[in-house]
Scaffold this active site. Structure first.
Site, PDB file in Angstrom:
ATOM      1  N   GLY A 214      44.029 -47.233 -15.982  1.00 21.50           N
ATOM      2  CA  GLY A 214      44.880 -46.043 -15.886  1.00 21.50           C
ATOM      3  C   GLY A 214      45.072 -45.634 -14.442  1.00 21.50           C
TER       4      GLY A 214
ATOM      5  N   GLY B  36      47.042 -42.267 -12.054  1.00 25.74           N
ATOM      6  CA  GLY B  36      47.815 -41.031 -12.012  1.00 25.74           C
ATOM      7  C   GLY B  36      47.814 -40.473 -10.610  1.00 25.74           C
TER       8      GLY B  36
ATOM      9  N   ASP C 161      45.211 -28.310 -19.963  1.00 28.17           N
ATOM     10  CA  ASP C 161      46.078 -29.486 -19.812  1.00 28.17           C
ATOM     11  C   ASP C 161      46.142 -30.270 -21.115  1.00 28.17           C
ATOM     12  OD1 ASP C 161      47.777 -31.236 -18.511  1.00 28.17           O
ATOM     13  OD2 ASP C 161      46.173 -32.377 -17.550  1.00 28.17           O
TER      14      ASP C 161
ATOM     15  N   GLY D 251      44.380 -40.480  -8.904  1.00 27.85           N
ATOM     16  CA  GLY D 251      43.721 -41.714  -8.518  1.00 27.85           C
ATOM     17  C   GLY D 251      43.812 -42.748  -9.627  1.00 27.85           C
TER      18      GLY D 251
ATOM     19  N   LYS E 112      36.450 -42.608 -13.405  1.00 32.40           N
ATOM     20  CA  LYS E 112      37.617 -41.956 -12.798  1.00 32.40           C
ATOM     21  C   LYS E 112      37.388 -41.909 -11.294  1.00 32.40           C
ATOM     22  CE  LYS E 112      40.191 -37.557 -13.218  1.00 32.40           C
ATOM     23  NZ  LYS E 112      40.187 -36.259 -13.935  1.00 32.40           N
TER      24      LYS E 112
END
Length: 356
Positions: A28, A30, A139, A33, A50
């Site tokens: 992934g 974004g 979010d 990062g 992450k």
């Protein structure tokens, strides 16, 4: 040292104080990062790491603080991703989580009410857990809800990504939370807000699963607000009077009844805010109310119509313009859509029970 001097690659090991994490693949990316699937050497299990950009380091303390607060509870019980640790490596800030399967955005087209109901229930439990420790997610959207393992535990989900999360005590009116299309009116208008913004985000997320597209426009703030007004009506005079950003979207004008608020036209909005308004997307229908969602597609039978009616009533409770009047997670867990108490089998069982 700046992390840009040390680009990370597959096969590289990230070193924390407790173990090494070997990067297996990047899964992934974004604005914050990247997310890497890594092998944790101390457990020989895959995890998700992450890896934050330098620009986002100032926000990591708040995210870690929230994750530690949540970690005081059992994350499995409240359907929230497990957080293991965070560490610095060669200028990178790394947050380590359990590895999950895929997000709800990737499952568009494969949902029905039998899938939406358990997902809604699990997310309500998550929000109830967050509210118990006075935290808001800020979010909630399909991309931030992940299946744990679709093959072994179908439709078991967890809430992820607490980069925008805040404690109730740290929020102030005017803060920008939630993505466009999932943003509660009190955030857009610059009003005081609470954890009920997450119920709005949940309503938008469940509507997305039902419609297979966003309920409110995500192209621009203006089109989002236009959708909200068309479907749910105008915010109250009190909301518009006290909103810090009300005049970004609305104006007052005098008519035979006195002064009243109205939504700006696209040209007025562009002129006032010095931004170009996108055209209304051709693929996005104009709904005059949530009741229009009853007939968004062909109805199979009476049972499906009943499902739709109860689901839309459920959405209405989550998508109230006034956050103070929005349904709470605890009350939402007792709604007929979640309990299934409206279904023919359940009704027949209650009749039989009364006859005993």
């Amino acid at each position: 040292m700046a992390s840009e001097e040390y680009p990370l690659m597959v096969g590289q090991a990230l070193q924390s104080t407790s173990t090494q994490y070997t990067i297996l693949e990047f899964i992934g990316e974004g604005c914050y990062g990247k997310v890497a699937k890594c092998l944790a050497h101390n457990s020989s299990k895959p995890v998700a790491v992450k890896i934050l950009k330098q620009d986002y380091l100032q926000d990591v303390e708040g995210e870690v603080s929230v994750l530690k607060t949540i970690g005081s509870m059992n994350e499995d019980d409240i359907n929230v991703v497990k957080f293991y640790e965070h560490f610095q490596y060669l200028g990178y800030t790394c947050l380590v989580f359990e590895l999950l399967d895929r997000d709800l955005f990737q499952l568009v087209g494969s949902m029905n009410f039998h899938n939406i109901r358990p997902i809604a229930k699990q997310l309500l439990v998550a929000l109830q857990g967050l509210q118990s420790v006075r935290v808001m997610h800020g979010d909630l959207k399909p991309e931030n809800v992940m299946l744990t393992n679709m093959e072994e535990r179908p439709w078991r989900v967890k809430l992820i990504d607490f980069g925008m999360a805040s404690s109730f005590s740290s929020v102030i009116p005017g803060m920008t939370l939630q993505p466009i299309g999932y943003r509660a009116p009190e955030i857009s208008l610059g009003l005081p807000f609470s954890g009920s913004i997450d119920m709005w985000g949940l309503g938008c997320t469940l509507a997305f699963l039902y419609l297979q597209r966003n309920l409110f426009s995500f192209q621009s703030e203006y089109l989002m607000m236009k959708c909200i007004v068309e479907m749910l009506g105008m915010p109250s005079r009190r909301q518009l009077h006290f909103g810090m950003y009300s005049k970004k979207f609305f104006c007052k004008e005098r008519d035979e009844l006195g002064k009243r608020w109205r939504l700006l036209t696209p040209d007025e909005y562009s002129s006032r805010n010095k931004v170009k308004v996108d055209e209304w997307p051709i693929s996005h229908p104009h709904f005059s109310s949530l009741d229009d969602l009853l007939y968004i597609s062909e109805v199979g039978d009476d049972e499906e119509m009943e499902d739709r009616k109860v689901f839309i009533h459920f959405l209405k409770q989550m998508l109230r313009l006034n956050g103070d009047k929005r349904i709470s997670p605890a009350d939402a867990l007792q709604h007929p859509f979640i309990t299934g108490s409206y279904e023919p089998g359940a009704r027949q069982q209650r009749i039989s029970n009364r006859g005993i």
